[in-house]
Design an enzyme around this catalytic site. Structure first.
Site, PDB file in Angstrom:
ATOM      1  N   LYS A 113       4.644   0.765   9.912  1.00 17.99           N
ATOM      2  CA  LYS A 113       4.718   1.988   9.093  1.00 17.99           C
ATOM      3  C   LYS A 113       4.223   3.199   9.875  1.00 17.99           C
ATOM      4  O   LYS A 113       4.726   4.295   9.700  1.00 17.99           O
ATOM      5  CB  LYS A 113       3.853   1.824   7.836  1.00 17.99           C
ATOM      6  CG  LYS A 113       4.587   1.133   6.704  1.00 17.99           C
ATOM      7  CD  LYS A 113       3.845   1.340   5.409  1.00 17.99           C
ATOM      8  CE  LYS A 113       3.303   0.030   4.904  1.00 17.99           C
ATOM      9  NZ  LYS A 113       2.534   0.127   3.677  1.00 17.99           N
ATOM     10  N   ARG A 169       5.890 -12.597   9.619  1.00 21.70           N
ATOM     11  CA  ARG A 169       6.537 -11.351   9.232  1.00 21.70           C
ATOM     12  C   ARG A 169       7.886 -11.228   9.927  1.00 21.70           C
ATOM     13  O   ARG A 169       8.131 -11.818  10.968  1.00 21.70           O
ATOM     14  CB  ARG A 169       5.651 -10.144   9.507  1.00 21.70           C
ATOM     15  CG  ARG A 169       5.240  -9.935  10.942  1.00 21.70           C
ATOM     16  CD  ARG A 169       4.494  -8.596  11.094  1.00 21.70           C
ATOM     17  NE  ARG A 169       3.396  -8.424  10.151  1.00 21.70           N
ATOM     18  CZ  ARG A 169       3.248  -7.348   9.352  1.00 21.70           C
ATOM     19  NH1 ARG A 169       4.115  -6.355   9.387  1.00 21.70           N
ATOM     20  NH2 ARG A 169       2.226  -7.253   8.561  1.00 21.70           N
ATOM     21  N   GLU A 183       0.874  -1.163   0.000  1.00 21.19           N
ATOM     22  CA  GLU A 183       0.000   0.000   0.000  1.00 21.19           C
ATOM     23  C   GLU A 183       0.921   1.226   0.000  1.00 21.19           C
ATOM     24  O   GLU A 183       1.822   1.326   0.835  1.00 21.19           O
ATOM     25  CB  GLU A 183      -0.886   0.002   1.254  1.00 21.19           C
ATOM     26  CG  GLU A 183      -1.822   1.194   1.210  1.00 21.19           C
ATOM     27  CD  GLU A 183      -2.789   1.283   2.381  1.00 21.19           C
ATOM     28  OE1 GLU A 183      -2.790   0.419   3.267  1.00 21.19           O
ATOM     29  OE2 GLU A 183      -3.548   2.275   2.377  1.00 21.19           O
TER      30      GLU A 183
HETATM   31  P1  ATP Z   1      -0.015  -1.807   6.879  1.00 23.74           P
HETATM   32  O1  ATP Z   1      -0.877  -2.789   6.155  1.00 23.74           O
HETATM   33  O2  ATP Z   1      -0.176  -1.777   8.352  1.00 23.74           O
HETATM   34  O3  ATP Z   1       0.059  -0.458   6.257  1.00 23.74           O
HETATM   35  P2  ATP Z   1       2.132  -3.466   5.952  1.00 23.74           P
HETATM   36  O4  ATP Z   1       3.532  -3.433   6.463  1.00 23.74           O
HETATM   37  O5  ATP Z   1       1.367  -4.716   5.968  1.00 23.74           O
HETATM   38  O6  ATP Z   1       1.446  -2.335   6.779  1.00 23.74           O
HETATM   39  P3  ATP Z   1       1.764  -3.347   3.104  1.00 23.74           P
HETATM   40  O7  ATP Z   1       2.074  -2.222   2.202  1.00 23.74           O
HETATM   41  O8  ATP Z   1       0.393  -3.864   3.141  1.00 23.74           O
HETATM   42  O9  ATP Z   1       2.170  -2.852   4.521  1.00 23.74           O
HETATM   43  O10 ATP Z   1       2.784  -4.537   2.856  1.00 23.74           O
HETATM   44  C1  ATP Z   1       3.053  -5.044   1.581  1.00 23.74           C
HETATM   45  C2  ATP Z   1       3.472  -6.480   1.671  1.00 23.74           C
HETATM   46  O11 ATP Z   1       4.613  -6.615   2.504  1.00 23.74           O
HETATM   47  C3  ATP Z   1       2.404  -7.342   2.268  1.00 23.74           C
HETATM   48  O12 ATP Z   1       2.209  -8.442   1.389  1.00 23.74           O
HETATM   49  C4  ATP Z   1       2.919  -7.795   3.575  1.00 23.74           C
HETATM   50  O13 ATP Z   1       2.560  -9.107   3.824  1.00 23.74           O
HETATM   51  C5  ATP Z   1       4.432  -7.666   3.433  1.00 23.74           C
HETATM   52  N1  ATP Z   1       5.039  -7.284   4.704  1.00 23.74           N
HETATM   53  C6  ATP Z   1       4.763  -6.194   5.436  1.00 23.74           C
HETATM   54  N2  ATP Z   1       5.490  -6.170   6.570  1.00 23.74           N
HETATM   55  C7  ATP Z   1       6.254  -7.278   6.556  1.00 23.74           C
HETATM   56  C8  ATP Z   1       7.231  -7.832   7.443  1.00 23.74           C
HETATM   57  N3  ATP Z   1       7.560  -7.235   8.587  1.00 23.74           N
HETATM   58  N4  ATP Z   1       7.828  -8.992   7.095  1.00 23.74           N
HETATM   59  C9  ATP Z   1       7.505  -9.600   5.943  1.00 23.74           C
HETATM   60  N5  ATP Z   1       6.612  -9.132   5.061  1.00 23.74           N
HETATM   61  C10 ATP Z   1       5.980  -7.998   5.349  1.00 23.74           C
END
Ligand code: ATP
Ligand code: MG
Length: 563
Positions: free
Chosen positions: A280, A270, A45
């Site tokens: 984030k 994660r 996102e």
């Molecule tokens: P949010 O959804 O809270 O804004 P997010 O870190 O999940 O935060 P996204 O932009 O949705 O942000 O993440 C993109 C991809 O990265 C997703 O497929 C997610 O599964 C993966 N991802 C995010 N954080 C991690 C992490 N700490 N370790 C591994 N993969 C991650």
């Protein structure tokens, strides 16, 4: 939470294929995907910069596509206009490219599928599987029930298909204010899985979208959009983090009701890293409230922060392989990431000498000037040698001289001898001090028979120190970074906020370090080993035509907590 530490002498040996490969191998054996190629994606996102956890996901998804001759898509999950910005889109593209994950020409946007998603929503309404609800968000939340108690059906749940179609169309046209109506899936208000209790599919948000501008005022929720985006792109393996495991039945429900392509969702744990935060929202707070100098501050766990600090894409890819992929949440020791960058830079970085805290040394029996040979990289003879100028006035590190040394100190002491790297053995004959009693200069003599590499003298000393020629050196700013937080898990304390654990000494600026002339014409991003100090990289932000600024990427050894 379990902690992943380095138990192997050489962590590089712990690379292995992960459980996701086993699943894909079995799919291929069973011919599950027929003629289609394996297709994965990274779906960020655009509401922040990428961090090292995202890098892990990118390496995993791209690695699978590469290893199975498949395809890897970069897809922006840009379904929420309130938090998304073009700046984030641009930074994400740059970071994914830099990491070496090849999405070819496939930069895709979930928002480009809004029209198709709308049509599918209409299909569900026509099937009696979705309805327009007039309850507001709070009312919906409070009627959803709990793990032990069923939810309550909305009084608007049984509207006719015609009325729903009419209202949904008018929602799209902008006839209703924000939050006044939603479109909900009609599933089961007493499902044991709360995600299936008539989840919201669309919200009304009159807000400009970074890409669609004012074309839409209804926006799909993540739960509705995500599986559809995968279906539209023909993703075979939709790899996501563990928290989506109990959303999977909902995604399946939508795809089954619509009768469209079904990616196989696979969840993994994660990445959590010691001494940092990865959410984030918290990273945004560090930036917005100026705790750091932007998203790419070299202390940030962001991809752009690591890049600016001097990390290589190889080191991050290697790190992702070393730590592997797990099914259970764990905390990974940041020392493993530091190992990966050290291992890479050791093989490739040009060596030079740099004196961070200079002490002047005059060699009283030397006159003239000569050039000595320095090895550019002992790990790689093909990098050759360089010439290092030597004169009778040099600078050494203040800590390489002690008047009253502790036992085992092998560097320079009054009347003692030490070897100057690539040069001669010198002897300290006189110590000069200022009015305050501080040492300001040493007078030494050198032994002409001890020039490095000539082997004419049998004299041996225990210590070797680095130095720079006063006449030839140049001044540069050096920035030493330490961990941003003082504890392993800054965001898991029950009483304190993560900001309470910030390390007040995470940045030390040395304005006038003295560097060997070889590095004088360095370009932004060039990497060096400053002998005995660590690996450094020319900063891309603060370096100007007047002054080079070097960031310390990592120390030579893991000495944290051992000081
Ligand atoms: P949010 O959804 O809270 O804004 P997010 O870190 O999940 O935060 P996204 O932009 O949705 O942000 O993440 C993109 C991809 O990265 C997703 O497929 C997610 O599964 C993966 N991802 C995010 N954080 C991690 C992490 N700490 N370790 C591994 N993969 C991650
Ligand atoms: Mg997310």
């Amino acid at each position: 939470m379990e902690e992943i530490k380095n138990t192997n002498k050489n962590p590089m040996e712990s690379k292995s294929k992960n459980f996701i490969y086993e699943i894909i191998d079995e799919d291929l054996k069973a011919n599950k995907w027929g003629e289609s190629t394996i297709c994965t994606r990274f779906p960020p996102e655009p509401n922040g910069y990428l961090h090292i956890g995202h890098a892990k996901s990118i390496c995993l998804n791209y690695g699978i596509a590469r290893d199975y001759n498949g395809k890897f898509n970069l897809r922006f999950d840009d379904t929420n206009p309130e938090k998304e910005e073009q700046e984030y889109v641009d930074s994400i593209i740059e970071d994914v490219k830099w990491l070496g994950a090849d999405f070819e020409d496939r930069i895709l946007y979930g928002s480009d599928y809004f029209e198709q998603m709308y049509k599918w929503a209409v299909d569900l309404i026509k099937k009696g599987k979705a309805y327009v609800d007039d309850l507001n968000a709070d009312e919906i939340r409070s009627s959803r029930g709990t793990l032990t108690e069923a939810g309550k059906e909305s009084p608007f749940r049984n509207r006719s298909v015609e009325e729903n179609l009419d209202l949904f169309e008018r929602m799209r046209k902008g006839e209703f204010p924000n939050g006044s109506k939603t479109l909900r899936a009609k599933i089961n208000m007493s499902s044991p899985n709360i995600n299936l209790r008539d989840p919201i599919m669309y919200r009304i948000v009159h807000d400009e979208h970074h890409r669609q501008e004012n074309k839409w005022c209804i926006y799909p929720t993540y739960d509705w959009a995500h599986g559809l985006e995968d279906a539209i792109e023909g993703i075979t393996h939709s790899i996501c983090t563990l928290e989506f495991e109990n959303h999977r039945p909902l995604y399946d429900w939508f795809l089954d009701e619509l009768g469209i392509h079904h990616a196989q969702q696979i969840e993994f744990a994660r990445l959590n890293l010691t001494y940092t935060v990865m959410s984030k929202r918290k990273l945004l707070q560090l930036v917005k409230e100026n705790y750091v100098d932007g998203w790419d501050d070299p202390r940030m766990p962001t991809v752009s922060g690591f890049r600016r600090r001097g990390y290589t894409p190889e080191s991050i890819r290697n790190f992702a392989e070393i730590i592997g992929v797990a099914k259970r949440d764990a905390l990974t020791d940041i020392a493993l990431l530091e190992f990966a960058i050290r291992d890479d830079l050791n093989k490739h970085a040009q060596r030079v000498m740099a004196v961070l805290h200079p002490l002047k040394v005059v060699i009283t029996n030397y006159s003239g000037e000569e050039e000595l040979d320095g090895v550019n990289n002992p790990e790689d003879p093909s990098m050759g040698i360089r010439k290092i100028p030597f004169t009778n006035e040099i600078y050494i590190e203040q800590t390489d001289f002690m008047e009253e040394p502790p036992k085992g100190y092998h560097r320079l002491i009054p009347g003692g001898e030490v070897r100057l790297r690539y040069a001669y053995i010198i002897k300290c004959e006189e110590v000069i001090k200022n009015d305050k009693g501080e040492v300001t200069e040493l007078r030494c003599t050198y032994d002409p028979d001890t020039r490095s590499g000539t082997g004419t003298s049998k004299k041996k000393v225990k210590g070797t120190i680095h130095w720079v020629s006063a006449k030839h050196t140049f001044e540069a700013e050096v920035r030493l970074y330490d961990r941003l937080f003082t504890v392993e898990s800054p965001d898991s304390d029950k009483e304190k906020n993560f900001l309470d654990f910030m390390n007040p000494n995470s940045l030390e600026i040395i304005p006038n370090a003295l560097i060997e002339p070889f590095a004088k014409n360095s370009k932004k991003g060039n990497r060096f080993q400053f002998e005995r100090h660590g690996y450094f990289c020319v900063d891309t932000k603060f370096t100007s035509s007047e002054k080079l600024v070097f960031n310390r990427t990592v120390t030579l050894k893991d000495s944290w907590g051992k000081k």
